[in-house]
Write a protein that holds these residues in place. Structure first.
Motif, short mmCIF file in Angstrom:
data_model
loop_
_atom_site.label_atom_id
_atom_site.label_comp_id
_atom_site.label_asym_id
_atom_site.label_seq_id
_atom_site.Cartn_x
_atom_site.Cartn_y
_atom_site.Cartn_z
N GLU A 160 0.82 -1.17 0.11
CA GLU A 160 0.04 0.09 -0.09
C GLU A 160 0.69 1.06 -0.06
OE1 GLU A 160 -3.27 -0.12 -0.19
OE2 GLU A 160 -3.11 -2.08 -0.42
N VAL A 161 0.30 2.21 -0.62
CA VAL A 161 1.30 3.43 -0.74
C VAL A 161 0.21 4.58 -0.56
CG1 VAL A 161 2.94 2.49 -2.47
CG2 VAL A 161 1.00 3.85 -3.24
N GLU A 162 0.89 5.71 -0.09
CA GLU A 162 0.25 6.98 0.16
C GLU A 162 1.01 8.11 -1.23
OE1 GLU A 162 0.92 8.34 3.87
OE2 GLU A 162 -0.71 7.09 4.73
N VAL A 163 0.08 9.03 -1.59
CA VAL A 163 0.59 9.96 -2.58
C VAL A 163 0.39 11.29 -1.99
CG1 VAL A 163 -0.13 10.75 -4.87
CG2 VAL A 163 -0.49 8.27 -4.48
N THR A 164 1.17 12.08 -1.93
CA THR A 164 1.22 13.45 -1.31
C THR A 164 1.66 14.51 -2.59
OG1 THR A 164 1.90 12.31 0.62
CG2 THR A 164 2.26 14.91 0.49
N TRP A 165 0.74 15.26 -2.74
CA TRP A 165 0.97 16.13 -3.95
C TRP A 165 1.52 17.39 -3.42
CZ3 TRP A 165 0.12 14.80 -8.59
CH2 TRP A 165 -0.82 13.78 -8.98
#
Length: 106
Positions: A73-78
């Motif tokens: 699982e990953v998180e995307v931080t803009w």
């Protein structure tokens, strides 16, 4: 003669960063992997899609890629945009997640 069963292989390495930008033909992306590879393409959304929806679709694409092909699982931080209609994001593994063995998906 029976055909060989295709293995489910990752199209690239684990996502590390993504660049999202608008063109007259639609939204495009460049996906950089933690191993140093790159995958570029068109984001599968309608041409008139607004920036918030395009960022959400890109984040969903990256999340599914990491889950389906890398078993994590990953998180995307803009990041804040440096130029109009162009965004970058860092992709990080969710704490406590390990990348599954290369046999995932076989």
């Amino acid at each position: 003669m029976a055909g060989r069963q295709r293995e489910k292989r990752p199209p690239s390495g684990l996502p590390g960063e993504i660049v999202l930008f608008a063109t007259p033909e639609g939204w495009r992306h460049g996906l950089l992997t933690v191993e140093g590879g790159m995958l570029c393409g068109r984001l599968d959304v309608p041409i008139g899609t607004g920036p918030p929806e395009a960022r959400a679709a890109a984040a969903d694409m990256v999340t599914r890629l990491a889950r389906e092909f890398h078993g994590t699982e990953v998180e995307v931080t803009w990041d804040p945009p440096r130029k109009p209609w162009s965004w970058t994001a860092r992709i990080t593994r969710v704490a406590g997640e390990d990348i599954a063995s290369p046999d995932v998906g076989r």
